[in-house]
Design a protein around this motif. Structure first.
Motif, mmCIF file in Angstrom:
data_model
loop_
_atom_site.group_PDB
_atom_site.id
_atom_site.type_symbol
_atom_site.label_atom_id
_atom_site.label_comp_id
_atom_site.label_asym_id
_atom_site.label_seq_id
_atom_site.Cartn_x
_atom_site.Cartn_y
_atom_site.Cartn_z
ATOM 1 N N MET A 1 -0.716 -12.273 9.743
ATOM 2 C CA MET A 1 -0.697 -11.989 8.309
ATOM 3 C C MET A 1 -0.333 -10.534 8.065
ATOM 4 O O MET A 1 -0.652 -9.664 8.880
ATOM 5 C CB MET A 1 -2.078 -12.263 7.692
ATOM 6 N N PRO A 2 0.319 -10.253 6.929
ATOM 7 C CA PRO A 2 0.587 -8.868 6.569
ATOM 8 C C PRO A 2 -0.724 -8.106 6.405
ATOM 9 O O PRO A 2 -1.733 -8.673 5.969
ATOM 10 C CB PRO A 2 1.331 -8.987 5.233
ATOM 11 N N PRO A 3 -0.737 -6.811 6.751
ATOM 12 C CA PRO A 3 -1.974 -6.026 6.654
ATOM 13 C C PRO A 3 -2.639 -6.084 5.284
ATOM 14 O O PRO A 3 -3.865 -6.153 5.189
ATOM 15 C CB PRO A 3 -1.502 -4.609 6.999
ATOM 16 N N LEU A 4 -1.827 -6.079 4.209
ATOM 17 C CA LEU A 4 -2.401 -6.108 2.868
ATOM 18 C C LEU A 4 -3.190 -7.393 2.633
ATOM 19 O O LEU A 4 -4.300 -7.368 2.077
ATOM 20 C CB LEU A 4 -1.302 -5.962 1.816
ATOM 21 N N VAL A 5 -2.643 -8.516 3.068
ATOM 22 C CA VAL A 5 -3.329 -9.808 2.904
ATOM 23 C C VAL A 5 -4.618 -9.825 3.730
ATOM 24 O O VAL A 5 -5.673 -10.268 3.257
ATOM 25 C CB VAL A 5 -2.401 -10.967 3.326
ATOM 26 N N THR A 6 -4.520 -9.336 4.958
ATOM 27 C CA THR A 6 -5.717 -9.248 5.810
ATOM 28 C C THR A 6 -6.785 -8.392 5.148
ATOM 29 O O THR A 6 -7.974 -8.747 5.135
ATOM 30 C CB THR A 6 -5.357 -8.642 7.183
ATOM 31 N N GLY A 7 -6.358 -7.270 4.568
ATOM 32 C CA GLY A 7 -7.305 -6.376 3.905
ATOM 33 C C GLY A 7 -7.981 -7.024 2.705
ATOM 34 O O GLY A 7 -9.183 -6.849 2.487
ATOM 35 N N ILE A 8 -7.222 -7.778 1.932
ATOM 36 C CA ILE A 8 -7.785 -8.452 0.753
ATOM 37 C C ILE A 8 -8.796 -9.519 1.185
ATOM 38 O O ILE A 8 -9.888 -9.635 0.615
ATOM 39 C CB ILE A 8 -6.656 -9.072 -0.097
ATOM 40 N N ASP A 235 -7.985 1.014 6.546
ATOM 41 C CA ASP A 235 -7.204 0.700 7.748
ATOM 42 C C ASP A 235 -7.880 -0.402 8.545
ATOM 43 O O ASP A 235 -7.239 -1.350 9.003
ATOM 44 C CB ASP A 235 -7.077 1.939 8.650
ATOM 45 N N PHE A 236 -9.184 -0.267 8.706
ATOM 46 C CA PHE A 236 -9.949 -1.240 9.476
ATOM 47 C C PHE A 236 -9.884 -2.625 8.830
ATOM 48 O O PHE A 236 -9.625 -3.630 9.500
ATOM 49 C CB PHE A 236 -11.402 -0.773 9.585
ATOM 50 N N LEU A 237 -10.107 -2.684 7.510
ATOM 51 C CA LEU A 237 -10.089 -3.967 6.818
ATOM 52 C C LEU A 237 -8.727 -4.643 6.933
ATOM 53 O O LEU A 237 -8.633 -5.877 6.975
ATOM 54 C CB LEU A 237 -10.462 -3.778 5.345
ATOM 55 N N GLN A 238 -7.683 -3.853 6.994
ATOM 56 C CA GLN A 238 -6.328 -4.414 7.112
ATOM 57 C C GLN A 238 -5.990 -4.850 8.536
ATOM 58 O O GLN A 238 -4.903 -5.364 8.786
ATOM 59 C CB GLN A 238 -5.292 -3.384 6.652
ATOM 60 N N GLY A 239 -6.901 -4.628 9.465
ATOM 61 C CA GLY A 239 -6.650 -5.025 10.848
ATOM 62 C C GLY A 239 -5.784 -4.054 11.616
ATOM 63 O O GLY A 239 -5.224 -4.394 12.664
ATOM 64 N N LYS A 240 -5.689 -2.819 11.139
ATOM 65 C CA LYS A 240 -4.839 -1.835 11.800
ATOM 66 C C LYS A 240 -5.526 -1.147 12.973
ATOM 67 O O LYS A 240 -4.876 -0.430 13.733
ATOM 68 C CB LYS A 240 -4.369 -0.787 10.787
ATOM 69 N N MET A 241 -6.841 -1.308 13.097
ATOM 70 C CA MET A 241 -7.552 -0.728 14.225
ATOM 71 C C MET A 241 -7.486 -1.711 15.391
ATOM 72 O O MET A 241 -8.304 -2.615 15.519
ATOM 73 C CB MET A 241 -9.014 -0.432 13.868
#
Length: 292
Positions: A1-8, A235-241
């Motif tokens: 999933m795109p980071p934005l969707v993951t974050g939401i 960043d963390f919520l978006q799965g970037k870590m």
């Protein structure tokens, strides 16, 4: 999933988790206030801790659903979830809190953090931390204390009072000795002698020892390293870590430091500060090795 969707998705699950457990927590708190029987209040207090533990497990649940969690977590054998511990950790991001909870859940008692007084104003969470008897520390500037000397030691007295409450239920008392999150600017401004850490403040820890030194089983020393740079909470919520390393070590508390007058005994204060200094030197060395 795109980071934005993951974050939401992650943010939505986080919010639902907070609202559900805080509602239950506040209901129990209300019951404890209107029922005057000490024995029943004690049972309700234990139930509130149970609610908080469930909250932590659900946090790990949504994290597993939304994050890539192949993290390097190194744990010692023999931690006791029915004991009492003093937990120290380096502090770089709000993510640290979720990492500590995720790492130690089911292995050590529920974590109660020393918090800045201003955080009691955080919507919903401030009320939850207050209900769970998290100690709120108000720090005063040198200029303020010069004008109001009667306020000296007030934050440390808060530490002692909070720790008295922790004697009833097994607790992991968490103190970020640096007092604030690490940033390069703070590091430079402090002229910290450590490469990866700010200077430690040992007063709050010493007063906790004074209040509960004989009850603490040991120190849980946690070192957190982010190989790809310190993440923001978003960043963390978006799965970037993608990566992190958490090293947990159980260390003994020197018997001579379990009790003492940190405020008035110069020799005790110096010995305590030297012990904390050594803890921080070892942690800085660990971080240097992880970064190499």
């Amino acid at each position: 999933m795109p980071p934005l969707v993951t974050g939401i998705i992650a943010s939505t699950l986080l919010l639902i988790n907070i609202l559900f457990w805080v509602t239950l927590l506040m209901t129990l708190l209300l019951l404890s206030k209107i029922i005057p029987v000490p024995a029943i209040r004690k049972v309700i207090s234990r139930m509130m801790t149970g609610v908080a533990i469930c909250w932590v497990y659900c946090n790990s649940g949504w994290m597993r659903l939304t994050q890539k969690m192949d993290w390097d977590i190194r744990l010692p054998e023999g931690l006791d979830k029915h004991g009492w511990y003093f937990v120290v950790s380096n502090h770089q991001s709000w993510v640290d809190i979720l990492l500590l909870q995720h790492t130690l859940k089911g292995r050590a008692p529920f974590l109660k953090f020393f918090l800045k007084q201003e955080l009691i104003k955080v919507p919903i969470m401030g009320a939850a931390w207050w209900a769970l008897d998290f100690p709120f520390m108000k720090r005063y500037s040198k200029a303020y204390l010069e004008k109001h000397p009667e306020m000296r030691g007030k934050d440390l007295e808060t530490t002692r009072q909070a720790c008295e409450k922790f004697k009833e239920i097994p607790t992991s008392v968490v103190n970020y000795l640096e007092g604030t999150r690490f940033t390069p600017n703070k590091h430079e401004k402090q002229q910290s002698p450590f490469k990866h850490l700010l200077k430690p403040k040992s007063g709050g820890m010493a007063f906790a020892m004074s209040a509960m030194g004989d009850q603490f089983k040991s120190i849980i020393d946690v070192t957190i390293h982010y190989p790809d740079g310190i993440p923001t909470f978003w960043d963390f919520l978006q799965g970037k870590m993608k990566r992190c390393t958490v090293i947990v070590e159980e260390k003994p508390i020197p018997e001579e430091l379990r009790q003492g007058d940190y405020e008035n005994d110069d020799a005790f204060r110096q010995n305590f500060q030297q012990w904390v200094q050594q803890l921080w030197e070892d942690k800085d060395q660990s971080l240097a090795e992880l970064a190499s």
